[in-house]
Scaffold this motif. Structure first.
Motif, PDB file in Angstrom:
ATOM      1  N   LEU A   7       0.803  -1.193   0.000  1.00 17.49           N
ATOM      2  CA  LEU A   7       0.000   0.000   0.000  1.00 17.49           C
ATOM      3  C   LEU A   7       0.833   1.238   0.000  1.00 17.49           C
ATOM      4  O   LEU A   7       1.838   1.280   0.665  1.00 17.49           O
ATOM      5  CB  LEU A   7      -0.794   0.057   1.285  1.00 17.49           C
ATOM      6  CG  LEU A   7      -1.947  -0.862   1.306  1.00 17.49           C
ATOM      7  CD1 LEU A   7      -2.668  -0.672   2.571  1.00 17.49           C
ATOM      8  CD2 LEU A   7      -2.782  -0.577   0.158  1.00 17.49           C
ATOM      9  N   LEU A   8       0.375   2.221  -0.712  1.00 22.17           N
ATOM     10  CA  LEU A   8       1.000   3.539  -0.586  1.00 22.17           C
ATOM     11  C   LEU A   8       0.427   4.176   0.662  1.00 22.17           C
ATOM     12  O   LEU A   8      -0.756   4.310   0.787  1.00 22.17           O
ATOM     13  CB  LEU A   8       0.625   4.371  -1.790  1.00 22.17           C
ATOM     14  CG  LEU A   8       0.990   5.816  -1.667  1.00 22.17           C
ATOM     15  CD1 LEU A   8       2.475   5.938  -1.609  1.00 22.17           C
ATOM     16  CD2 LEU A   8       0.432   6.578  -2.790  1.00 22.17           C
ATOM     17  N   VAL A   9       1.280   4.494   1.578  1.00 20.19           N
ATOM     18  CA  VAL A   9       0.749   4.980   2.841  1.00 20.19           C
ATOM     19  C   VAL A   9       1.357   6.274   3.295  1.00 20.19           C
ATOM     20  O   VAL A   9       1.214   6.624   4.445  1.00 20.19           O
ATOM     21  CB  VAL A   9       0.939   3.943   3.940  1.00 20.19           C
ATOM     22  CG1 VAL A   9      -0.207   3.028   4.039  1.00 20.19           C
ATOM     23  CG2 VAL A   9       2.213   3.250   3.750  1.00 20.19           C
ATOM     24  N   VAL A  71     -12.594  13.736  -2.894  1.00 18.75           N
ATOM     25  CA  VAL A  71     -11.208  13.336  -2.717  1.00 18.75           C
ATOM     26  C   VAL A  71     -10.997  12.013  -3.452  1.00 18.75           C
ATOM     27  O   VAL A  71     -11.822  11.110  -3.370  1.00 18.75           O
ATOM     28  CB  VAL A  71     -10.884  13.171  -1.220  1.00 18.75           C
ATOM     29  CG1 VAL A  71      -9.474  12.649  -1.039  1.00 18.75           C
ATOM     30  CG2 VAL A  71     -11.057  14.493  -0.505  1.00 18.75           C
ATOM     31  N   THR A  72      -9.890  11.899  -4.194  1.00 21.36           N
ATOM     32  CA  THR A  72      -9.587  10.644  -4.867  1.00 21.36           C
ATOM     33  C   THR A  72      -9.608   9.498  -3.864  1.00 21.36           C
ATOM     34  O   THR A  72      -9.033   9.583  -2.790  1.00 21.36           O
ATOM     35  CB  THR A  72      -8.206  10.722  -5.541  1.00 21.36           C
ATOM     36  OG1 THR A  72      -8.217  11.777  -6.498  1.00 21.36           O
ATOM     37  CG2 THR A  72      -7.858   9.429  -6.235  1.00 21.36           C
ATOM     38  N   GLY A  73     -10.274   8.407  -4.238  1.00 15.26           N
ATOM     39  CA  GLY A  73     -10.424   7.287  -3.325  1.00 15.26           C
ATOM     40  C   GLY A  73     -11.822   7.169  -2.777  1.00 15.26           C
ATOM     41  O   GLY A  73     -12.152   6.198  -2.100  1.00 15.26           O
ATOM     42  N   SER A  74     -12.657   8.171  -3.074  1.00 18.28           N
ATOM     43  CA  SER A  74     -14.056   8.150  -2.662  1.00 18.28           C
ATOM     44  C   SER A  74     -14.854   8.902  -3.711  1.00 18.28           C
ATOM     45  O   SER A  74     -14.332   9.772  -4.400  1.00 18.28           O
ATOM     46  CB  SER A  74     -14.233   8.805  -1.287  1.00 18.28           C
ATOM     47  OG  SER A  74     -15.596   8.926  -0.963  1.00 18.28           O
ATOM     48  N   ARG A  75     -16.126   8.563  -3.842  1.00 21.17           N
ATOM     49  CA  ARG A  75     -16.996   9.283  -4.757  1.00 21.17           C
ATOM     50  C   ARG A  75     -17.938  10.224  -4.016  1.00 21.17           C
ATOM     51  O   ARG A  75     -18.812  10.836  -4.619  1.00 21.17           O
ATOM     52  CB  ARG A  75     -17.808   8.293  -5.607  1.00 21.17           C
ATOM     53  CG  ARG A  75     -16.939   7.442  -6.526  1.00 21.17           C
ATOM     54  CD  ARG A  75     -17.788   6.471  -7.318  1.00 21.17           C
ATOM     55  NE  ARG A  75     -16.976   5.566  -8.107  1.00 21.17           N
ATOM     56  CZ  ARG A  75     -16.626   5.756  -9.379  1.00 21.17           C
ATOM     57  NH1 ARG A  75     -17.010   6.859  -9.998  1.00 21.17           N
ATOM     58  NH2 ARG A  75     -15.906   4.867 -10.025  1.00 21.17           N
ATOM     59  N   PRO A  86      -4.447   7.228   3.068  1.00 24.77           N
ATOM     60  CA  PRO A  86      -3.360   8.163   2.772  1.00 24.77           C
ATOM     61  C   PRO A  86      -3.369   8.559   1.302  1.00 24.77           C
ATOM     62  O   PRO A  86      -3.550   7.717   0.427  1.00 24.77           O
ATOM     63  CB  PRO A  86      -2.098   7.367   3.106  1.00 24.77           C
ATOM     64  CG  PRO A  86      -2.566   6.286   4.020  1.00 24.77           C
ATOM     65  CD  PRO A  86      -3.957   5.950   3.594  1.00 24.77           C
ATOM     66  N   ILE A  87      -3.181   9.841   1.049  1.00 25.60           N
ATOM     67  CA  ILE A  87      -3.156  10.366  -0.308  1.00 25.60           C
ATOM     68  C   ILE A  87      -1.870  11.152  -0.502  1.00 25.60           C
ATOM     69  O   ILE A  87      -1.481  11.938   0.356  1.00 25.60           O
ATOM     70  CB  ILE A  87      -4.370  11.267  -0.592  1.00 25.60           C
ATOM     71  CG1 ILE A  87      -5.656  10.436  -0.643  1.00 25.60           C
ATOM     72  CG2 ILE A  87      -4.191  12.026  -1.910  1.00 25.60           C
ATOM     73  CD1 ILE A  87      -6.884  11.257  -0.921  1.00 25.60           C
ATOM     74  N   VAL A 178      -2.429  10.414  -5.631  1.00 32.62           N
ATOM     75  CA  VAL A 178      -2.132   8.993  -5.561  1.00 32.62           C
ATOM     76  C   VAL A 178      -2.711   8.445  -4.267  1.00 32.62           C
ATOM     77  O   VAL A 178      -2.422   8.947  -3.185  1.00 32.62           O
ATOM     78  CB  VAL A 178      -0.611   8.741  -5.595  1.00 32.62           C
ATOM     79  CG1 VAL A 178      -0.318   7.247  -5.596  1.00 32.62           C
ATOM     80  CG2 VAL A 178       0.019   9.418  -6.802  1.00 32.62           C
ATOM     81  N   ILE A 179      -3.543   7.423  -4.393  1.00 30.32           N
ATOM     82  CA  ILE A 179      -4.091   6.761  -3.218  1.00 30.32           C
ATOM     83  C   ILE A 179      -3.791   5.277  -3.318  1.00 30.32           C
ATOM     84  O   ILE A 179      -3.825   4.700  -4.389  1.00 30.32           O
ATOM     85  CB  ILE A 179      -5.614   6.980  -3.080  1.00 30.32           C
ATOM     86  CG1 ILE A 179      -6.121   6.344  -1.786  1.00 30.32           C
ATOM     87  CG2 ILE A 179      -6.362   6.454  -4.276  1.00 30.32           C
ATOM     88  CD1 ILE A 179      -7.553   6.675  -1.470  1.00 30.32           C
TER      89      ILE A 179
END
Length: 1001
Positions: A7-9, A71-75, A86-87, A178-179
């Motif tokens: 994961l990118l954290v 926010v990227t990672g959610s709609r 984390p973004i 990036v998420i």
């Protein structure tokens, strides 16, 4: 296999520190120049963010930002910008300051990315990878992270589904978000390791011209990038934007860098080498007698020797160089190793491939009413890349089969051949076909995408969006100087050596002799071949989001999405390649197939507590997606995430996500695609049956010897067998019975933004995040080093030294013992488990706060550090689990234990200067895992330093420049012999400089 999942954290990060005008937090008062977005935040880009859209805002040069942002990672749009995952955000300005003309070279500097296939890639024909620039989050694989433009999928570059990010004109990109952490519940398949979302710049009026050029300080690696973007407000309420971009890059050859001369040379040499037959060996007395005439002691050449040919017709022993006469004395092309073995280098292969790319982007949007807006956008990119794989080769299954009657056979060799039990039998000759030119591959890629749709608002804060898209990518690979091995064999088999077929015939014995090949003969045996790959996608998506109910802690919000995608693929190889007639390319069959998926997803945000003791905020986000694939059936993914702010300076967040990746078209439908796999060179790597290998000289030498015979090395030559070629031909094939990968991801972290009274520390942000990811049923290939390591029990995988071992079954051997084509079917392999920690510290100090004057400027310090605790791979279900964290090896992907980027920048109103330190910790060699009894040296810590400067010379005119790799640090030695990992972890070009200019009108 090079799968690495994690994961990118890290916190919100940038390649260089965010400047003083970084985006403010939503809760800050207007005009407060907040400094650094912490990991709890995402950047805000006004205007149309596509799928990640805020309610419709007026268009224009300064469109106001919506109160709610996605926010990227959610709609789900929310106004506090808090993300439970984390973004990382890279600002538009930072892309320019990195000094790279390719996006992936810029983003790969971040610790969260592992360099994957790059735009510099000198990949093999048929791979569909030459010149493709991909992103690889944490090394899990370029096809395991999803790449988006404003929340929509970008076109796939090949059947693997990877995206060539350099199709995007750099001028249209605002920020990059990036998420990581498995975003399948939000975005669908392929988001196992995360999402990279390129956000378009906000609509604007005017024209912007940007140009940049650079090169290495050695005078090569020239690079240019020119972009033009123009925008204007349409009559009424609309906006139109058009962008054009040209990118050019010059080549870098291997021989232009000093480390190239530390490479182990190839033992397929251009003088030609006659190989022994284990069942038809010549007389030892005759061999000794022939070599005695050269003054060579008896026994230095044996019946099992491979004989090379000097131009005067004499022979030499390739294994120890006995009687070798260097036809290029004084050059570094013919090489004799410490043991005397003769090798050869050409040096003409490319480290960086030359590239030309033109891309265009256009977007238009118009408000039909206060509640409905129509939009359309198009993207087109065309590129040409040229690669060079050195000279053509005859070897392995492409050997020359020479009859004993060939008129060009040297007299001494004829004497030795006559002493064989079957003197009339043909024999095998391998050679580097320098007389037939280099293997030059030119790749033309064309990609386009068209998107059109409607979006609007309903009552309250409800918004809707529907769009359709179509994209297509074609890759045309042309291999110049393709050598037909059947035609070469036709020449050498002719009674007159081919003179009746073409002028002079073909003499394969000796260096100068073969170079005398006539133009007529060359035209007879070589020509151009070509392959074509086409991929396309049709997609429709509809989404709806808004507030469901007002709770005491705030509104509960929801988003619902419906998706439909159909992806198609067709690969058409050249007829000669299909038949396997072309040197060094395995037989390749046509392939085609399609995948259709229908999906529905829902996401809900529930605020649990607000403005209470030890609970400034507490939120829960749940997500669920169901995907129905016509190839693999139904798949369910889901997530649960939470963010808790007990006090204002502290944010605690974490979550769990079940992510999946359905098999892509290549993995399902590829028939047999020829290519190559890297094997390495003994004694540190390569064929374990080689008499010089560590396996043949270790404690289990007897068992390895017996297994080598059982797997195809003739017993008559086993004790003199050598195979010093660094690669093997390979055939990759799809498997229809593949099942989707499944990943379980856990994250937990804290973000602290303390309020210190000390002026220098007034703006500080610290984040620490832990990740843990497990992948089951991972789809992949087993690479060459892994196959031979496990077949010959170098890591304990075949303790019985059985020839029926699964890994031994993946390759055969030729009559002379050399490994044949490695079969590489896509398989559901065992799995992966990895865990680690990322931390980031940001400090922005206004010098005015320290009493240095109102216009003193600011200092910005950023450091991002990644620590890999473990990276465990299980090749097959039930097999041993091996931990590769902290290792590197020839032909395998690096797994750095420590990686960091640290930057310090000073900025005033019109001037910016900064430095950057890129650090990779030391590595153990992968042999510590794969063959612990035969460990070779590792690699020390590696640091690169960059400097950059930016000057506003006028209101609309800006200059920038910099030097990357100031210390001119090149790649270290890996595996004891090889100065390259093939993955871009190290800099093989050296010191480069760049200068750019930007003008706005």
């Amino acid at each position: 296999m090079t799968l690495k999942g994690v994961l990118l954290v890290s916190a919100v990060t940038a390649i260089v520190p965010l400047p003083a005008y970084a985006k403010p937090q939503a809760q800050k008062v207007a005009g407060d120049p907040l400094v650094l977005a912490s990991a709890s935040q995402a950047s805000v880009v006004a205007g149309d963010p596509g799928q990640d859209e805020a309610p419709i805002a007026p268009t224009g040069a300064e469109a106001p930002q919506s109160s709610d942002i996605v926010v990227t990672g959610s709609r789900i749009s929310r106004r506090d910008l808090v993300s439970a995952s984390p973004i990382a955000t890279v600002a538009q300005e930072d892309l320019a300051r990195a000094g790279k003309v390719s996006l992936e070279a810029t983003l790969n500097q971040l610790p969260q990315f592992t360099p994957s296939l790059g735009a510099n890639s000198n990949s093999f024909i048929g791979s569909g990878a030459i010149g493709i620039a991909t992103l690889n989050l944490r090394g899990l694989g370029a096809n395991r992270n999803l790449v988006l433009l404003d929340g929509r999928r970008l076109p796939a570059a090949n059947a693997q589904g990877v995206v060539d990010i350099n199709i995007l004109p750099r001028s249209i990109i605002g920020d990059v978000e990036v998420i990581s952490g498995g975003a399948s519940a939000v975005y669908g398949s392929d988001a196992v390791s995360g999402v990279v979302n390129f956000k378009l710049r906000q609509p604007f009026n005017g024209i912007e011209l940007d140009a940049q050029a650079g090169a290495s300080t050695r005078g090569d690696a020239a690079a240019q990038d020119v972009s033009l973007v123009a925008g204007f407000n349409a009559p009424g309420s609309g906006n139109v934007m058009l962008a054009l971009n040209y990118t050019g890059r010059g080549l870098v050859t291997q021989s232009s860098r000093p480390f190239y001369y530390q490479l182990a040379p190839s033992t397929i040499i251009p003088t030609g080498v006659a190989l022994p037959s284990g069942t038809n060996l010549p007389s030892a007395a005759v061999v000794n007698a022939v070599f005695a005439r050269y003054g060579v002691a008896p026994g230095r050449a044996t019946p099992t020797s491979s004989f090379g040919f000097n131009d005067d017709g004499t022979l030499f022993n390739t294994a120890n160089g006995a009687n070798f006469v260097n036809p290029l004395a004084g050059s570094e092309r013919f090489v004799q190793n410490a043991d005397g073995a003769v090798g050869y280098r050409t040096g003409r292969a490319y480290l960086a491939v030359p590239l030309e790319r033109f891309s265009a982007f256009g977007k238009a949007e118009y408000s039909l009413s206060d509640d409905i807006q129509i939009f359309a956008q198009g993207l087109y990119s065309t590129s040409k890349v040229r690669s060079n794989f050195n000279v053509n080769l005859s070897g392995a299954q492409w050997s020359l089969i020479v009859p004993a009657t060939n008129p060009f056979i040297p007299a001494d060799l004829r004497t030795i051949l006559a002493s064989r039990p079957v003197a009339s039998a043909p024999f095998v000759v391998n050679r580097a076909l320098e007389e037939l030119g280099d293997r030059i591959t030119t790749v033309r890629s064309d990609t386009f995408q068209f998107v059109a749709g409607l979006r609007g608002t309903l009552g309250g804060d409800w918004t809707w969006n529907i769009y359709g898209s179509y994209d297509r990518s074609t890759i045309d690979e042309t291999l110049a100087n393709s050598v037909s091995i059947p035609k070469l064999n036709e020449l050498v088999a002719a009674p007159d050596g081919g003179a009746s077929i073409c002028a002079g015939g073909y003499n394969p014995f000796g260096y100068t002799n073969s170079l005398r090949l006539s133009a007529q003969c060359r035209a007879y045996v070589e020509g151009d071949t070509s392959n074509r790959t086409r991929t396309d996608r049709r997609a429709v998506e509809a989404s709806l989001q808004g507030s469901l109910i007002e709770l005491p802690a705030g509104p509960a919000k929801a988003a619902v999405t419906l998706d439909y995608r159909r992806e198609g693929f067709r690969f058409t190889p050249d007829p000669l390649i299909r038949r396997g007639d072309i040197s060094t390319i395995s037989p390749t069959e046509p392939s085609e197939g399609s995948i259709t998926v229908k999906e529905i997803s829902a996401e809900i945000l529930v605020p649990l507590l607000r403005d209470m003791t030890l609970a400034k905020s507490l939120n829960l986000t749940l997500g669920l997606r169901y995907s129905d694939y016509d190839t693999s059936g139904g798949i369910t993914t889901y997530k649960a995430e939470g963010d808790w702010r007990p006090v204002e300076p502290v944010l605690i967040r974490g979550g769990y996500e079940r992510a999946v990746r359905a098999p892509n078209i290549a993995e399902l439908f590829s028939t047999s695609v020829g290519g190559a796999t890297f094997l390495g060179v003994p004694p540190n790597a390569g064929d374990p049956c080689d008499i010089a290998s560590a396996a043949r000289n270790g404690p289990a030498a007897a068992q390895v010897r017996s297994l080598c015979i059982a797997t195809g090395v003739p017993a008559g030559i086993i004790d003199a067998y050598t195979f010093r070629v660094s690669g093997l031909p390979a055939v990759v094939s799809g498997t229809r019975s593949l099942t989707p990968e499944k990943a379980d991801t856990y994250t937990a972290g804290v973000v602290i933004t303390p309020k210190f009274n000390t002026p220098a520390l007034r703006r500080v942000s610290l984040s620490v995040d832990y990740y843990n990811i497990t992948i089951k049923d991972a789809i992949g290939l087993i690479d060459g080093p892994t196959v031979v390591t496990k077949c010959y029990n170098l890591d304990g995988s075949n303790p019985g030294y059985s020839a029926s071992n699964f890994f031994c079954s993946l390759f055969g051997r030729a009559a002379n013992g050399s490994p044949g084509v490695l079969r590489q079917p896509y398989l559901n392999l065992g799995g992966f488990k990895t865990a680690g920690i990322d931390a980031q510290l940001n400090i922005l100090s206004d010098l005015a706060d320290m009493g240095l004057g109102a216009n003193a400027g600011s200092l910005n310090f950023t450091t991002t550090i990644s620590y890999l605790d473990n990276f465990k791979i299980q090749q097959l279900p039930g097999a041993v689990v091996q931990d590769f964290a902290g290792t590197i090896g020839t032909g395998s992907q690096p797994y750095p234990r420590w990686k960091a980027v640290t930057s310090l920048t000073y900025q005033s109103d019109s001037f910016l200067v900064g430095g950057r330190w890129r650090y990779t910790g030391r590595f153990k060699d992968v042999s510590t895992v794969l063959s612990p009894n035969f460990v070779v040296p590792g690699v020390g810590a590696y640091s690169l330093f960059d400097v950059f400067v930016e000057v506003d010379v006028a209101k609309r005119f800006k200059l920038r420049g910099g030097i990357n790799n100031v210390g001119d640090r090149l790649v270290p030695i890996i595996g004891g012999t090889t100065p390259s990992d093939g993955g871009g972890t190290f800099d093989d070009v050296g010191r480069t400089f760049f200068a750019g200019v930007q003008a706005k009108f």
